[in-house]
Design a protein around this motif. Structure first.
Motif, PDB file in Angstrom:
ATOM      1  N   ASP A 288       0.834  -1.192   0.000  1.00 45.70           N
ATOM      2  CA  ASP A 288       0.000   0.000   0.000  1.00 45.70           C
ATOM      3  C   ASP A 288       0.876   1.252   0.000  1.00 45.70           C
ATOM      4  OD1 ASP A 288      -2.316   1.420  -0.149  1.00 45.70           O
ATOM      5  OD2 ASP A 288      -2.883   1.162   1.947  1.00 45.70           O
ATOM      6  N   GLY A 289       1.655   1.399  -1.056  1.00 46.40           N
ATOM      7  CA  GLY A 289       2.519   2.569  -1.142  1.00 46.40           C
ATOM      8  C   GLY A 289       3.820   2.332  -0.398  1.00 46.40           C
ATOM      9  N   ILE A 290       3.798   2.655   0.892  1.00 50.83           N
ATOM     10  CA  ILE A 290       4.994   2.518   1.723  1.00 50.83           C
ATOM     11  C   ILE A 290       4.623   1.928   3.071  1.00 50.83           C
ATOM     12  CG2 ILE A 290       6.969   3.697   2.787  1.00 50.83           C
ATOM     13  CD1 ILE A 290       6.634   6.000   0.953  1.00 50.83           C
ATOM     14  N   PHE A 291       5.313   0.867   3.450  1.00 53.37           N
ATOM     15  CA  PHE A 291       5.354   0.434   4.845  1.00 53.37           C
ATOM     16  C   PHE A 291       6.790   0.656   5.317  1.00 53.37           C
ATOM     17  CE2 PHE A 291       2.205  -3.110   3.466  1.00 53.37           C
ATOM     18  CZ  PHE A 291       1.126  -2.267   3.590  1.00 53.37           C
ATOM     19  N   ILE A 292       6.947   1.073   6.546  1.00 55.02           N
ATOM     20  CA  ILE A 292       8.294   1.301   7.087  1.00 55.02           C
ATOM     21  C   ILE A 292       8.435   0.584   8.423  1.00 55.02           C
ATOM     22  CG2 ILE A 292       9.994   3.009   7.879  1.00 55.02           C
ATOM     23  CD1 ILE A 292       8.525   5.130   6.260  1.00 55.02           C
ATOM     24  N   ASN A 293       9.492  -0.193   8.559  1.00 56.97           N
ATOM     25  CA  ASN A 293       9.858  -0.669   9.888  1.00 56.97           C
ATOM     26  C   ASN A 293      11.061   0.127  10.375  1.00 56.97           C
ATOM     27  OD1 ASN A 293      11.807  -2.395  11.656  1.00 56.97           O
ATOM     28  ND2 ASN A 293       9.795  -3.294  11.973  1.00 56.97           N
ATOM     29  N   THR A 294      10.959   0.650  11.584  1.00 51.14           N
ATOM     30  CA  THR A 294      12.154   1.184  12.233  1.00 51.14           C
ATOM     31  C   THR A 294      12.374   0.389  13.509  1.00 51.14           C
ATOM     32  OG1 THR A 294      10.778   2.905  13.235  1.00 51.14           O
ATOM     33  CG2 THR A 294      12.107   3.566  11.359  1.00 51.14           C
TER      34      THR A 294
END
Lengths: 350, 350
Positions: free
Chosen positions: B151-157
């Motif tokens: 969905d576009g962008i997922f980010i894990n930090t």
């Protein structure tokens, strides 16, 4: 997906699939974490930290830190699944700093509608892989995205390991005369995924090589082997790894085709699929680059873990030219350039 | 999405959108990492480690470790975006252990077809947020999934911080007589997302409270304030956080409605939407639970960072009953139970 010893801790009559509310911060999320994740990932009776961060003591204050997200399709494949892969991949990234892998985090991005038993199978696989690799899952996170906005399961694992050596294991340590040692045969992970995904069958079922590789690395370090660089051979395979190291170190390298082990069935599949096994991803293979005087000891130790470990080439010298840094000498003596690939061979193989 | 100072380091005429090959391990991935991520996330001239793991030195060997994946929709909202949120959220999780946030990893799961300039905007936002919070992005990972599988962008930090105190800041330290201190007003993040997502407009634009909160925490610890528990008020809001702590600690708690600050526009929006602000997510608010003799000092320090910080209630005593552990005394003196929510109020708010 192999038959699992199946007793899902979440009542699947009531919750046959993952719901958006399983990621919403309320009772269902508490149930999923408390009944499935926490007991599965507990070590020595201690469950992962369920909120915020976890406090850890590091013996000597020198750590390795890494992260990887896993988006592989299919989720289950011969030789592994997204769960075991997510453990092995991050353990291996830590090992590539010469670190002893200690702690992992696990963060799930689940798609609404994912069968609960699929999640449970993956969680059990992660549990087994973590135990086998001797790492503790200490903290985690769970998100659920609406149907059609994900693809079943994505997993991020990040890892912390302790560095017990004083070597500078990094591309810039690589220099002329160093020996390139490959830890085993090549190409099984990528081809296993490709075959499963495309519904191809060969005479034998090609299994992924997905496995943790920290043991040979730690054994070399404990034996006092000097290591200039370590690199696992994932996306882009051996050729890409060597290119990246050569570019960072500013050196040229040559490897010999006849010293590189490619299983016969992988070689056959590559020919059918038009792939070069030197660019195919592996998930349990690495190269060690060591000074000449340590290479024999290194390869002997690596062979204790995989008899196919072999010295496959050497670092030739310094070079500032941007292309053609890595060459392959073929079986018939011809030399060809192994460049970085422009496009993508196999999408979503890890 | 605000106007950005726009000069995308990837030639967008050539690559207007993210391609599968940007995650494939070849030249395009190298370009994306080398030209966009590495320079943007460099600190003191040092780029994040582009492969495998990074070696870090930790002053005293006691660390906090945390992970979070961010799947928020929309990607851009009043007061922030998925990039700044991914930095703040993980910084705050580290702060909730009383740790000084030091190092973050960033792992992207991008959807094929994502506009390159959207990615660049998010990366710039992460850069700014990391600088503001004083953390270094030291390692990362990039995956691309096929169109319609993300969905576009997922980010894990994930994050590592150093623990410089000797306190046991955890739910099990909470005991009778402790004071519950809230760091500011409630409900702005969840309502900002909801309004943007549903296309609602109110008299004023409600902005997310997304912000790092490590500074007041570290200031309290440096001043010698004894802290029994810290918790940020994300998914599930204040009510869920208190319930979880009360359940783990085996205590009951009471808070007073008139001491809890809810902005007028948030209150109005909650009434229209049928939401309870005590359950709405925040991304820059936390509670500190401190012994009575430290509460005044704690709230004074917290007010240096937000004048709305307030003591909102107390820990009453031990209790083994599973329900009704947290109660709210209303403005008119009536008492009601604040339970965990069964379903989900707002999906994908972080």
């Amino acid at each position: 997906m192999a038959a699992a010893n199946f007793s899902c801790p979440i009542p699947i009559e009531q919750y046959p699939t993952v719901l958006l509310a399983h990621g919403g911060g309320g009772k269902l999320m508490q149930q999923l974490i408390g009944q499935m994740f926490a007991p599965a990932f507990a070590t020595q009776g201690k469950s992962p930290n369920q909120h915020d961060s976890v406090a850890l003591t590091i013996p000597n204050g020198k750590i390795a830190f890494t992260t990887d997200s896993y988006v592989i399709q299919p989720l289950f494949f011969p030789g592994g699944d997204i769960g075991s892969l997510a453990i092995h991949g991050t353990v291996n990234d830590l090992a590539m700093s010469g670190a002893r892998p200690l702690y992992l985090s696990v963060s799930f991005i689940l798609e609404e509608g994912l069968p609960m038993k699929t999640l449970w199978y993956v969680v059990q696989s992660m549990q087994r892989a973590a135990r086998r690799a001797g790492v503790q899952i200490v903290t985690g996170d769970t998100k659920v995205v609406d149907r059609g906005k994900g693809d079943g399961i994505f997993i991020n694992t990040s890892g912390v390991g302790v560095i017990e050596h004083d070597q500078a294991i990094a591309p810039h340590s690589v220099c002329s005369g160093d020996v390139i040692i490959l830890s085993g045969d090549l190409g099984r992970h990528g081809i296993a995924i490709m075959a499963k995904r495309e519904g191809l069958s060969f005479e034998t079922t090609i299994k992924s090589d997905s496995a943790p590789v920290h043991e040979p690395v730690l054994a070399m370090l404990e034996a006092g082997v000097e290591l200039h660089c370590l690199r696992d051979l994932t996306r882009g395979g051996l050729a890409s790894a060597l290119n990246e190291i050569a570019a960072t170190a500013g050196v040229t390298m040559q490897i010999e085709e006849e010293l590189i082990s490619v299983p016969e069935d992988v070689q056959g599949a590559c020919e059918i699929l038009g792939l070069d096994p030197l660019y195919v991803a592996n998930e349990g293979r690495f190269i060690a680059i060591a000074p000449f005087h340590c290479a024999e000891q290194a390869v002997q130790i690596m062979r204790r873990y995989d008899p196919k470990a072999e010295c496959i080439g050497t670092v030739l010298g310094r070079s500032d030219r941007p292309l053609g840094r890595v060459t392959l000498q073929s079986r018939i003596g011809a030399t060809r350039i192994l460049d970085l690939l422009s496009g993508e061979q196999l999408p979503r193989i890890c």
